[in-house]
Motif scaffolding. Structure first.
Motif, PDB file in Angstrom:
ATOM      1  N   ALA A 155      33.423  48.663  38.665  1.00 28.27           N
ATOM      2  CA  ALA A 155      34.213  47.586  39.112  1.00 28.27           C
ATOM      3  C   ALA A 155      35.762  48.010  39.321  1.00 28.27           C
ATOM      4  O   ALA A 155      36.321  47.385  40.311  1.00 28.27           O
ATOM      5  CB  ALA A 155      34.286  46.471  38.226  1.00 28.27           C
ATOM      6  N   LEU A 156      36.278  48.634  38.387  1.00 29.01           N
ATOM      7  CA  LEU A 156      37.691  49.095  38.494  1.00 29.01           C
ATOM      8  C   LEU A 156      37.974  50.339  39.510  1.00 29.01           C
ATOM      9  O   LEU A 156      36.974  51.267  39.332  1.00 29.01           O
ATOM     10  CB  LEU A 156      38.300  49.339  37.240  1.00 29.01           C
ATOM     11  N   ASN A 157      38.980  50.488  40.315  1.00 23.84           N
ATOM     12  CA  ASN A 157      39.404  51.421  41.030  1.00 23.84           C
ATOM     13  C   ASN A 157      38.114  51.846  42.103  1.00 23.84           C
ATOM     14  O   ASN A 157      37.761  52.990  42.008  1.00 23.84           O
ATOM     15  CB  ASN A 157      39.656  52.658  40.165  1.00 23.84           C
ATOM     16  N   PHE A 158      37.781  50.979  42.951  1.00 26.89           N
ATOM     17  CA  PHE A 158      36.750  51.059  43.525  1.00 26.89           C
ATOM     18  C   PHE A 158      37.005  52.185  44.598  1.00 26.89           C
ATOM     19  O   PHE A 158      36.126  52.938  45.094  1.00 26.89           O
ATOM     20  CB  PHE A 158      36.305  49.662  44.595  1.00 26.89           C
ATOM     21  N   ASP A 159      38.332  52.413  44.995  1.00 27.52           N
ATOM     22  CA  ASP A 159      38.439  53.366  46.061  1.00 27.52           C
ATOM     23  C   ASP A 159      38.370  54.623  45.431  1.00 27.52           C
ATOM     24  O   ASP A 159      38.648  55.713  45.987  1.00 27.52           O
ATOM     25  CB  ASP A 159      39.804  53.104  46.686  1.00 27.52           C
ATOM     26  N   GLN A 160      38.178  54.836  44.150  1.00 31.25           N
ATOM     27  CA  GLN A 160      38.177  56.321  43.564  1.00 31.25           C
ATOM     28  C   GLN A 160      36.725  56.799  43.394  1.00 31.25           C
ATOM     29  O   GLN A 160      36.713  57.958  43.128  1.00 31.25           O
ATOM     30  CB  GLN A 160      38.998  56.223  42.243  1.00 31.25           C
ATOM     31  N   GLY A 161      35.760  55.991  43.572  1.00 28.80           N
ATOM     32  CA  GLY A 161      34.450  56.187  43.418  1.00 28.80           C
ATOM     33  C   GLY A 161      33.763  56.745  44.766  1.00 28.80           C
ATOM     34  O   GLY A 161      34.360  56.797  45.721  1.00 28.80           O
ATOM     35  N   HIS A 209      29.453  44.310  49.411  1.00 30.13           N
ATOM     36  CA  HIS A 209      30.528  44.599  48.311  1.00 30.13           C
ATOM     37  C   HIS A 209      31.222  45.969  48.830  1.00 30.13           C
ATOM     38  O   HIS A 209      32.861  45.604  48.875  1.00 30.13           O
ATOM     39  CB  HIS A 209      30.040  44.999  46.920  1.00 30.13           C
ATOM     40  N   TRP A 210      30.905  46.653  49.144  1.00 33.27           N
ATOM     41  CA  TRP A 210      31.498  48.119  49.514  1.00 33.27           C
ATOM     42  C   TRP A 210      32.290  47.966  50.864  1.00 33.27           C
ATOM     43  O   TRP A 210      33.374  48.259  51.048  1.00 33.27           O
ATOM     44  CB  TRP A 210      30.213  49.323  49.703  1.00 33.27           C
ATOM     45  N   ARG A 211      31.629  46.953  51.615  1.00 31.40           N
ATOM     46  CA  ARG A 211      32.665  46.800  53.213  1.00 31.40           C
ATOM     47  C   ARG A 211      33.783  46.018  52.607  1.00 31.40           C
ATOM     48  O   ARG A 211      34.552  45.943  53.431  1.00 31.40           O
ATOM     49  CB  ARG A 211      31.499  46.053  54.166  1.00 31.40           C
ATOM     50  N   GLY A 262      35.788  48.096  49.502  1.00 26.62           N
ATOM     51  CA  GLY A 262      35.929  49.568  49.855  1.00 26.62           C
ATOM     52  C   GLY A 262      36.089  49.864  51.067  1.00 26.62           C
ATOM     53  O   GLY A 262      37.374  49.732  51.511  1.00 26.62           O
ATOM     54  N   VAL A 263      35.170  50.542  51.791  1.00 28.04           N
ATOM     55  CA  VAL A 263      35.350  50.897  53.322  1.00 28.04           C
ATOM     56  C   VAL A 263      35.586  49.605  54.153  1.00 28.04           C
ATOM     57  O   VAL A 263      34.325  48.900  54.108  1.00 28.04           O
ATOM     58  CB  VAL A 263      34.233  51.770  53.519  1.00 28.04           C
ATOM     59  N   PRO A 264      36.544  49.333  54.871  1.00 25.55           N
ATOM     60  CA  PRO A 264      36.474  48.161  55.716  1.00 25.55           C
ATOM     61  C   PRO A 264      35.544  48.469  56.930  1.00 25.55           C
ATOM     62  O   PRO A 264      35.091  49.703  57.205  1.00 25.55           O
ATOM     63  CB  PRO A 264      37.826  48.162  56.103  1.00 25.55           C
ATOM     64  N   TRP A 310      39.695  40.879  47.984  1.00 23.74           N
ATOM     65  CA  TRP A 310      38.521  41.552  47.675  1.00 23.74           C
ATOM     66  C   TRP A 310      39.006  42.958  47.393  1.00 23.74           C
ATOM     67  O   TRP A 310      38.797  43.596  46.182  1.00 23.74           O
ATOM     68  CB  TRP A 310      37.331  41.716  48.454  1.00 23.74           C
ATOM     69  N   TRP A 311      39.697  43.510  48.265  1.00 28.36           N
ATOM     70  CA  TRP A 311      40.259  45.036  48.097  1.00 28.36           C
ATOM     71  C   TRP A 311      41.100  44.919  47.098  1.00 28.36           C
ATOM     72  O   TRP A 311      41.202  45.887  46.148  1.00 28.36           O
ATOM     73  CB  TRP A 311      40.801  45.653  49.439  1.00 28.36           C
ATOM     74  N   TRP A 312      42.063  43.977  46.871  1.00 29.93           N
ATOM     75  CA  TRP A 312      43.166  43.977  45.997  1.00 29.93           C
ATOM     76  C   TRP A 312      42.724  44.027  44.535  1.00 29.93           C
ATOM     77  O   TRP A 312      43.084  44.851  43.787  1.00 29.93           O
ATOM     78  CB  TRP A 312      44.131  42.792  46.229  1.00 29.93           C
TER      79      TRP A 312
END
Length: 224
Positions: free
Chosen positions: A218-224, A114-116, A119-121, A130-132
């Motif tokens: 789940a929300l704002n994955f790029d903030q965690g 999921h992170w890939r 989150g981090v590509p 998924w990112w969106w």
């Protein structure tokens, strides 16, 4: 963290999975195709591919897509005929003593996938939707139509041709990977690798089915 999707050199990607969500053992199947220093790309196009993977032609293509999207495979800079196996996934999926999760049973493995995706590509990013959904959808409850409208506008802004049908299939594949349809068959309900994370719930509200984020991560994955 900067929104990767808005970077000038980012190319949106809305296909490749053949509408099959990532299944529980598909990353392992892809990993087992290795030989020597990597996986020959021809493994997925040879006539023997269907027998080797034990699935249909479209699913073979989907397995390759997910292995690339989750970073199990990487392009080999020296040999264009090979996919190189990422060292981290070697530690996770190999059958040797001390492997971290050779049968994809540990909860950390779908979290990494999921992170890939969201989150981090890993290399060329193959999971724009998924990112969106996990970074740009701000409401805790949303519909497929909401996401499709947003992605159509985004693709137009980026100058990328993406039909409504393509985006609809991509969004549906993403959501079914986290919460299979209640009326799905037993196999489809049991196999999506990311469903066990409990990130999205299907609210099942008529023709405009609503979905709900159901996890603090789940929300704002790029903030965690």
């Amino acid at each position: 963290m900067q929104n990767m999707l808005e970077e000038q050199d980012y190319t949106p990607h809305f296909s490749g999975h053949e509408t099959f969500p990532l299944r529980q053992m598909w990353l392992k199947k892809a990993f087992e195709a290795r030989g020597g220093t990597g996986v020959p790309k021809s493994t997925f196009t040879d006539e023997s591919a269907i027998a080797f993977f034990g699935v249909g032609k479209n699913m073979v293509a989907s397995i390759k897509h997910w292995a690339l999207a989750c970073g199990v495979f990487e392009e080999d800079g020296d040999d264009k005929s090979l996919f190189r196996i990422n060292d981290l996934w070697v530690q996770i999926l190999s059958d040797r003593d001390g492997a971290l999760d050779p049968f994809c049973e540990h909860p950390a493995t779908p979290w990494l996938a999921h992170w890939r995706l969201a989150g981090v590509p890993a290399g060329r990013h193959r999971s724009t939707t998924w990112w969106w959904i996990f970074n740009n959808v701000l409401s805790p409850i949303f519909t497929r139509e909401d996401v499709q409208f947003q992605l159509l506008a985004y693709a137009a802004r980026k100058g990328v041709k993406a039909s409504e049908a393509t985006l609809r299939r991509d969004i549906e594949t993403c959501l079914r990977g986290y919460c299979p349809k209640p009326d799905s068959g037993v196999e489809d309900m049991a196999e999506p690798m990311l469903a066990e994370l409990g990130l999205i719930l299907d609210e099942g509200r008529g023709c405009r089915r609503a979905f709900k984020f159901d996890h603090p991560c789940a929300l704002n994955f790029d903030q965690g």
